[in-house]
Write a protein that holds these residues in place. Structure first.
Motif, mmCIF file in Angstrom:
data_model
loop_
_atom_site.group_PDB
_atom_site.id
_atom_site.type_symbol
_atom_site.label_atom_id
_atom_site.label_comp_id
_atom_site.label_asym_id
_atom_site.label_seq_id
_atom_site.Cartn_x
_atom_site.Cartn_y
_atom_site.Cartn_z
ATOM 1 N N ASN A 2 0.830 -1.203 0.000
ATOM 2 C CA ASN A 2 0.000 0.000 0.000
ATOM 3 C C ASN A 2 0.871 1.262 0.000
ATOM 4 O O ASN A 2 2.102 1.204 0.053
ATOM 5 N N LYS A 3 0.205 2.429 -0.040
ATOM 6 C CA LYS A 3 0.924 3.703 -0.154
ATOM 7 C C LYS A 3 1.895 3.919 1.004
ATOM 8 O O LYS A 3 3.038 4.343 0.806
ATOM 9 N N ARG A 4 1.452 3.625 2.215
ATOM 10 C CA ARG A 4 2.309 3.842 3.382
ATOM 11 C C ARG A 4 3.540 2.935 3.332
ATOM 12 O O ARG A 4 4.654 3.363 3.648
ATOM 13 N N GLU A 5 3.341 1.700 2.961
ATOM 14 C CA GLU A 5 4.464 0.765 2.849
ATOM 15 C C GLU A 5 5.446 1.215 1.775
ATOM 16 O O GLU A 5 6.667 1.110 1.953
ATOM 17 N N GLU A 89 16.809 13.804 13.450
ATOM 18 C CA GLU A 89 15.649 13.407 14.242
ATOM 19 C C GLU A 89 14.342 13.533 13.467
ATOM 20 O O GLU A 89 13.346 12.868 13.789
ATOM 21 N N GLU A 90 14.336 14.391 12.433
ATOM 22 C CA GLU A 90 13.115 14.567 11.646
ATOM 23 C C GLU A 90 12.747 13.294 10.891
ATOM 24 O O GLU A 90 11.585 13.095 10.524
ATOM 25 N N LEU A 91 13.714 12.443 10.642
ATOM 26 C CA LEU A 91 13.439 11.191 9.940
ATOM 27 C C LEU A 91 12.494 10.307 10.754
ATOM 28 O O LEU A 91 11.602 9.650 10.204
ATOM 29 N N LYS A 92 12.680 10.297 12.067
ATOM 30 C CA LYS A 92 11.791 9.511 12.932
ATOM 31 C C LYS A 92 10.364 10.053 12.877
ATOM 32 O O LYS A 92 9.390 9.288 12.858
ATOM 33 N N ILE A 93 10.238 11.385 12.865
ATOM 34 C CA ILE A 93 8.916 11.999 12.770
ATOM 35 C C ILE A 93 8.258 11.633 11.447
ATOM 36 O O ILE A 93 7.058 11.322 11.392
ATOM 37 N N THR A 94 9.035 11.657 10.380
ATOM 38 C CA THR A 94 8.509 11.295 9.063
ATOM 39 C C THR A 94 7.918 9.893 9.093
ATOM 40 O O THR A 94 6.809 9.655 8.603
ATOM 41 N N LYS A 95 8.651 8.963 9.674
ATOM 42 C CA LYS A 95 8.152 7.583 9.762
ATOM 43 C C LYS A 95 6.907 7.503 10.633
ATOM 44 O O LYS A 95 5.946 6.791 10.293
ATOM 45 N N PHE A 96 6.907 8.224 11.751
ATOM 46 C CA PHE A 96 5.749 8.211 12.634
ATOM 47 C C PHE A 96 4.509 8.734 11.915
ATOM 48 O O PHE A 96 3.416 8.146 12.017
ATOM 49 N N ILE A 97 4.660 9.828 11.188
ATOM 50 C CA ILE A 97 3.521 10.406 10.471
ATOM 51 C C ILE A 97 3.022 9.455 9.384
ATOM 52 O O ILE A 97 1.811 9.265 9.221
ATOM 53 N N ILE A 98 3.927 8.851 8.647
ATOM 54 C CA ILE A 98 3.511 7.895 7.613
ATOM 55 C C ILE A 98 2.709 6.752 8.224
ATOM 56 O O ILE A 98 1.692 6.317 7.675
ATOM 57 N N LYS A 99 3.142 6.280 9.371
ATOM 58 C CA LYS A 99 2.485 5.135 10.003
ATOM 59 C C LYS A 99 1.171 5.500 10.693
ATOM 60 O O LYS A 99 0.273 4.652 10.804
ATOM 61 N N ASN A 100 1.043 6.753 11.154
ATOM 62 C CA ASN A 100 -0.064 7.072 12.062
ATOM 63 C C ASN A 100 -1.058 8.101 11.559
ATOM 64 O O ASN A 100 -2.168 8.177 12.113
ATOM 65 N N GLN A 122 -0.538 15.861 2.812
ATOM 66 C CA GLN A 122 -1.421 15.879 1.643
ATOM 67 C C GLN A 122 -1.466 14.528 0.936
ATOM 68 O O GLN A 122 -2.488 14.150 0.352
ATOM 69 N N GLU A 123 -0.361 13.801 0.985
ATOM 70 C CA GLU A 123 -0.305 12.488 0.353
ATOM 71 C C GLU A 123 -1.072 11.438 1.151
ATOM 72 O O GLU A 123 -1.464 10.405 0.593
ATOM 73 N N LEU A 124 -1.286 11.679 2.429
ATOM 74 C CA LEU A 124 -1.865 10.666 3.315
ATOM 75 C C LEU A 124 -3.316 10.947 3.714
ATOM 76 O O LEU A 124 -4.066 10.021 4.025
ATOM 77 N N ILE A 125 -3.702 12.221 3.725
ATOM 78 C CA ILE A 125 -5.046 12.599 4.158
ATOM 79 C C ILE A 125 -5.970 12.717 2.954
ATOM 80 O O ILE A 125 -5.609 13.325 1.939
ATOM 81 N N ASP A 126 -7.130 12.143 3.064
ATOM 82 C CA ASP A 126 -8.125 12.184 1.993
ATOM 83 C C ASP A 126 -8.687 13.605 1.856
ATOM 84 O O ASP A 126 -9.095 14.213 2.852
ATOM 85 N N ILE A 127 -8.716 14.123 0.628
ATOM 86 C CA ILE A 127 -9.166 15.492 0.382
ATOM 87 C C ILE A 127 -10.594 15.712 0.872
ATOM 88 O O ILE A 127 -10.943 16.796 1.346
ATOM 89 N N GLU A 128 -11.421 14.677 0.786
ATOM 90 C CA GLU A 128 -12.825 14.799 1.166
ATOM 91 C C GLU A 128 -13.069 14.558 2.663
ATOM 92 O O GLU A 128 -14.129 14.890 3.184
ATOM 93 N N LYS A 129 -12.077 13.976 3.343
ATOM 94 C CA LYS A 129 -12.318 13.543 4.722
ATOM 95 C C LYS A 129 -11.514 14.315 5.774
ATOM 96 O O LYS A 129 -11.958 14.453 6.916
ATOM 97 N N GLY A 130 -10.312 14.778 5.437
ATOM 98 C CA GLY A 130 -9.448 15.430 6.415
ATOM 99 C C GLY A 130 -8.960 16.776 5.924
ATOM 100 O O GLY A 130 -9.295 17.220 4.819
ATOM 101 N N GLU A 131 -8.147 17.440 6.743
ATOM 102 C CA GLU A 131 -7.641 18.763 6.404
ATOM 103 C C GLU A 131 -6.202 18.934 6.885
ATOM 104 O O GLU A 131 -5.768 18.260 7.824
#
Length: 304
Positions: A2-5, A89-100, A122-131
């Motif tokens: 999937n996209k996250r993987e 350290e931002e790399l860890k945040i990137t992974k956390f955001i992708i996963k969560n 923007q890549e992870l949140i649905d345009i119709e559902k989130g902001e």
């Protein structure tokens, strides 16, 4: 896959190069050799900035293949230019955001800079559902953020050229762009260098902003010492809506005040491992981190 993987897989491929880069961060000559043509271009941009105050603006791509405009000499742009991601350290945040980050989340990017986390959301949140709601007070950096965010496509993204604080109005703001450190700009006047520019920026509280916008379900806060001001301006919101908070902090009294504020509001503190997964920090260990007795990681996650 999937996209996250797929995103995590792409990060995994570039991570060894990022680690090698950081291991040689003090050896500028070796960095130029490692990054080859890009290293030379980065060195040239720094020369132009340091001696002529000329900013070389370029368009590069994130690791997820989005165009992103940056000022190349800026320290905040290095990871984006060389690897398409933020390193250390931002790399860890990137992974956390992708996963969560969920498709229906309301994500607040506070201290957005060029918008790397805004674009990732923007890549992870649905345009119709989130902001996505992004806040960047520096006018020149904000102009690039506007170009990067593709608002005509991502109608669920709201950009704000202002600083979140504990009051509404205007405030003095240290602009550190002249010293190639846009990300070090702040409402907090500490460690000021001769020649740094002081500008006026509009401010708003989280309480006031959310009168006309959806409250966050998850926030990333990176505001160089002004974290407590952001949190104080949203105290009622935090109690009512309990967003997940990703926050950078240093080992000083200002940041300790912000951490204590969250703990007093019944948040629990977590560090991130190298895979972006949570590790609980027990309350009795928080002071030990500030006293240097336990490992300090710069970015932590707070969940009520």
């Amino acid at each position: 896959m999937n996209k996250r993987e797929k995103l995590l897989n792409k990060l995994q491929k570039i991570e060894p190069k990022m680690i090698e880069h950081l291991e040689n961060i003090e050896n500028k000559f070796k960095l130029v050799l490692l990054r080859k043509e890009k290293g030379l271009m980065k060195a040239f941009s720094i020369f132009l900035k340091n001696f002529f105050n000329i900013d070389l603006k370029i368009t590069t791509r994130t690791f997820f293949n989005r165009k992103i405009n940056i000022y190349l000499a800026d320290q905040q742009a290095s990871g984006l230019y060389f690897f398409g991601a933020l390193y250390a350290e931002e790399l860890k945040i990137t992974k956390f955001i992708i996963k969560n980050l969920k498709e229906n989340d309301i994500f607040y990017d506070i201290g957005a800079c060029y918008g790397f986390f805004t674009l990732l959301a923007q890549e992870l949140i649905d345009i119709e559902k989130g902001e996505i709601h992004s806040f960047e007070p520096l006018p020149r950096i904000f102009n690039l953020l506007k170009k990067n965010a593709l608002l005509e496509r991502f109608k669920n993204t709201f950009l704000n050229n202002l600083a979140l604080s504990d009051s509404c109005g205007f405030a003095n703001f240290i602009n550190r762009e002249r010293f190639r450190d846009s990300g070090g700009s702040s409402l907090i006047f500490q460690n000021i260098k001769p020649g740094e520019q002081i500008i006026k920026v509009p401010t708003i509280t989280l309480e006031e902003y959310t009168k006309n916008h959806k409250p966050p379900t998850i926030m990333k806060i990176d505001v160089e010492g002004a974290e407590y001001l952001v949190l104080k301006g949203g105290e009622k919101l935090l109690k009512e809506h309990k967003p997940i908070i990703i926050m950078e902090f240093g080992l000083d009294d200002l940041h300790k005040k912000a951490v204590n504020f969250l703990i007093e509001n019944e948040y629990k503190m977590y560090s991130l491992d190298n895979e972006g997964d949570l590790k609980v920090i027990h309350e009795e260990d928080i002071n030990k981190i500030f006293e240097g007795q336990l490992k300090y990681d710069a970015n932590y996650v707070f969940i009520e």
